[in-house]
Design a protein around this motif. Structure first.
Motif, short mmCIF file in Angstrom:
data_model
loop_
_atom_site.label_atom_id
_atom_site.label_comp_id
_atom_site.label_asym_id
_atom_site.label_seq_id
_atom_site.Cartn_x
_atom_site.Cartn_y
_atom_site.Cartn_z
N SER A 176 41.30 50.75 51.00
CA SER A 176 41.17 49.37 50.55
C SER A 176 41.93 49.17 49.24
O SER A 176 41.99 50.06 48.40
CB SER A 176 39.70 49.00 50.31
N ARG A 177 42.49 47.98 49.09
CA ARG A 177 43.07 47.61 47.80
C ARG A 177 41.98 47.09 46.88
O ARG A 177 40.95 46.57 47.33
CB ARG A 177 44.14 46.54 47.98
N LYS A 178 42.19 47.21 45.57
CA LYS A 178 41.19 46.76 44.61
C LYS A 178 41.04 45.25 44.69
O LYS A 178 42.02 44.51 44.82
CB LYS A 178 41.58 47.19 43.20
N MET A 179 39.81 44.80 44.57
CA MET A 179 39.53 43.39 44.75
C MET A 179 40.19 42.53 43.69
O MET A 179 40.73 41.46 43.99
CB MET A 179 38.01 43.14 44.74
N ASP A 180 40.20 42.98 42.43
CA ASP A 180 40.80 42.15 41.38
C ASP A 180 42.29 41.98 41.60
O ASP A 180 42.86 40.92 41.31
CB ASP A 180 40.51 42.73 39.99
N SER A 181 42.95 43.00 42.14
CA SER A 181 44.38 42.89 42.43
C SER A 181 44.63 41.90 43.56
O SER A 181 45.58 41.11 43.51
CB SER A 181 44.96 44.26 42.80
N LEU A 182 43.79 41.94 44.57
CA LEU A 182 43.93 41.00 45.69
C LEU A 182 43.74 39.56 45.23
O LEU A 182 44.47 38.66 45.66
CB LEU A 182 42.93 41.35 46.80
N VAL A 183 42.77 39.36 44.35
CA VAL A 183 42.52 38.01 43.84
C VAL A 183 43.71 37.54 43.01
O VAL A 183 44.15 36.39 43.12
CB VAL A 183 41.21 37.97 43.02
N ARG A 184 44.27 38.42 42.18
CA ARG A 184 45.45 38.05 41.39
C ARG A 184 46.63 37.70 42.29
O ARG A 184 47.35 36.73 42.05
CB ARG A 184 45.85 39.20 40.45
N GLU A 185 46.84 38.50 43.34
CA GLU A 185 47.94 38.23 44.25
C GLU A 185 47.73 36.90 44.96
O GLU A 185 48.67 36.11 45.14
CB GLU A 185 48.09 39.36 45.27
N ALA A 186 46.51 36.64 45.39
CA ALA A 186 46.21 35.38 46.07
C ALA A 186 46.43 34.19 45.14
O ALA A 186 46.94 33.14 45.56
CB ALA A 186 44.77 35.39 46.59
N LYS A 187 46.07 34.34 43.87
CA LYS A 187 46.32 33.27 42.90
C LYS A 187 47.81 33.05 42.72
O LYS A 187 48.28 31.90 42.62
CB LYS A 187 45.66 33.62 41.55
N MET A 188 48.58 34.14 42.66
CA MET A 188 50.03 34.02 42.55
C MET A 188 50.60 33.29 43.75
O MET A 188 51.47 32.41 43.61
CB MET A 188 50.65 35.42 42.43
N LEU A 189 50.11 33.61 44.94
CA LEU A 189 50.58 32.95 46.15
C LEU A 189 50.24 31.46 46.12
O LEU A 189 51.06 30.61 46.47
CB LEU A 189 49.96 33.61 47.39
N ALA A 190 49.03 31.15 45.67
CA ALA A 190 48.61 29.74 45.59
C ALA A 190 49.48 28.98 44.60
O ALA A 190 49.87 27.83 44.84
CB ALA A 190 47.14 29.65 45.20
N GLU A 191 49.79 29.60 43.47
CA GLU A 191 50.64 28.96 42.45
C GLU A 191 52.04 28.70 42.98
O GLU A 191 52.74 27.81 42.48
CB GLU A 191 50.69 29.84 41.20
N ASN A 192 52.44 29.46 44.00
CA ASN A 192 53.76 29.29 44.60
C ASN A 192 53.73 28.43 45.86
O ASN A 192 54.68 28.41 46.63
CB ASN A 192 54.37 30.66 44.91
#
Length: 451
Positions: A176-192
């Motif tokens: 599994s990937r770390k949850m905080d990293s996944l949330v950061r990536e998802a936020k980056m995707l949303a910002e884009n």
């Protein structure tokens, strides 16, 4: 500016995420990303060899791409499953390949590309299949598809060891990937501009058990639902054995989570499931489907089936088709069994002729067609929220997807509209017609909210 580099991504959407990470890494390093292989100094092919058809597609793509080496291209790099699986033979069998990157070494793409540009040949970068990649590098990915829908790969590898599958040998154990990293990536995707987030892994439902000692998919979903800009969250590849009550509760409660789930059952006859190495049973599947529909009466359940597994009988196929008729899955895909080298199933007695596998596959698909048509017809008269994917200019009609439709694998909603719709927009549509797999509707201006 460094050299031009082009990427070809084959196989699953998990592979596509790896390709997008490589895109991000090479872009940050100064490479010029070009979509046209004829303009590339380096061509990277992220390969798949999950089944025979995927292997053949990868090989054909490599051979076809080699023609560019007669002109500008200085090297071809093979990434992903094919290189990992056949690393001992690939340079001998395919001399047009200049470098091989294994399934867990894709973060080394910049270094390998530079070595190829410097004239090195037969470069091999193969790490342990259980190597854990740097989560922060995954956050650098560059989307290669539509900008409003993106996959979020939440884990790598697989622990299921189904007897027909080579994935654990190519991708390693579940990580599994770390949850905080996944949330950061998802936020980056949303910002884009991403509005639809699609969770993928070999088994999404198992998320967190290795990293946190317990299943954390429900908690991850809750955190992703808080991200501004994300409007749809969709779950693919959820093995039924690992789907928890907490996850179902969150799915039912959170409006952003599409009432949709993909559960790859592969079969529903207990004796066949046991030979496949699956831990589910027909009774367990029936109970889980009932639980999902009780929690979310409008849920769309998708599954996949393998036809023609070794020792499968006509009685098994009839029982399977009867069960599909009972469950009435909203979406169902069928694969003919593929005999994969190195798997326990390939060594089993009772291998079934290819013609019989195909005939059984077609029978299952035919039985599902009537179910799908019935499900589509039941949508007529309803108002649904649709994500616009594009326009068919010659017919002056738009196409999109409702919550029941994952991109590229499910049906479409065709929309008649008096005003212009833009790809990535959400629009309310009243369904007026239905085919076996698709819906037809019109833009809806009523006061009622979309379902």
């Amino acid at each position: 500016m460094k050299a031009n580099i082009s990427f070809i991504s084959l196989g699953c959407d998990k592979n596509l995420v790896d390709s997008e990470v490589m895109l991000g890494l090479t872009k940050r390093a100064g490479f010029n990303i070009v979509p046209d292989e004829s303009e590339a100094d380096i061509i990277v092919i992220n390969t798949c060899c999950f089944i025979k058809d995927a292997l053949e597609e990868s090989i054909e793509t490599i051979i076809e791409t080699a023609k560019y080496k007669e002109d500008r291209c200085k090297g071809i790099i093979i990434a992903g499953c094919l290189g990992q699986r056949y690393e001992k033979d690939i340079f001998e069998e395919m001399p047009e390949v200049d470098a091989v990157i294994g399934t867990t070494a894709y973060e080394d793409i910049v270094e390998v590309a530079e070595r190829v540009l410097n004239g090195e040949k037969q470069i091999k970068d193969i790490k342990s299949i259980d190597f854990v990649n740097d989560d922060e590098k995954s956050e650098l990915r560059v989307l290669s598809s539509v900008g409003y829908s993106a996959n979020l790969k939440i884990a790598e590898g697989c622990n299921n060891h189904c007897t027909y599958c080579v994935i654990p040998k190519l991708r390693g154990k579940y990580r599994s990937r770390k949850m905080d990293s996944l949330v950061r990536e998802a936020k980056m995707l949303a910002e884009n501009g991403v509005k639809e987030l699609i969770l993928v892994a070999q088994d999404v439902a198992l998320y967190g058990t290795d990293l946190y000692g317990e299943n954390k998919l429900h908690e991850l979903l809750e955190n992703l639902c808080k991200i501004e800009g994300i409007e749809w969250i969709r779950l693919l590849y959820c093995y039924p054995e690992h789907l928890t009550d907490k996850t179902i509760e969150v799915m039912a409660r959170e409006e952003k989570i599409c009432k949709y789930i993909d559960m790859p059952l592969q079969h529903t006859v207990d004796s066949v499931l046991k030979k496949m190495g699956r831990r589910s049973t027909k009774a367990m599947i029936r109970e889980l489907v009932a639980k999902l529909r009780k929690a979310m009466p409008d849920i769309a359940i998708r599954t996949t089936i393998i036809a023609g597994f070794p020792q499968e009988t006509e009685e098994d196929i009839n029982e399977l088709i009867d069960f599909i008729g009972e469950m009435k899955f909203d979406r169902l895909g069928v694969f003919s069994y593929s005999e994969e080298e190195g798997t326990p199933a390939a060594k089993m007695d009772g291998q079934i002729d290819l013609e019989v596998r195909e005939e059984r596959r077609n029978r299952i698909l035919e039985s599902q067609k009537f179910i799908s048509a019935e499900k589509c017809q039941a949508m007529v008269g309803k108002v649904v929220k649709v994500l616009v994917d594009g326009k068919i200019p010659e017919e002056n009609i738009y196409c999109g997807r409702c919550y029941k439709d994952a991109p590229d694998i499910d049906g479409m909603v065709f929309i008649k509209s008096d005003y212009e719709l833009l790809s990535g927009d959400f629009v309310d549509v009243i369904i007026t017609e239905a085919s076996d797999y698709d819906l037809i509707g019109e833009s809806y201006y009523g006061d009622e909210s979309a379902e």
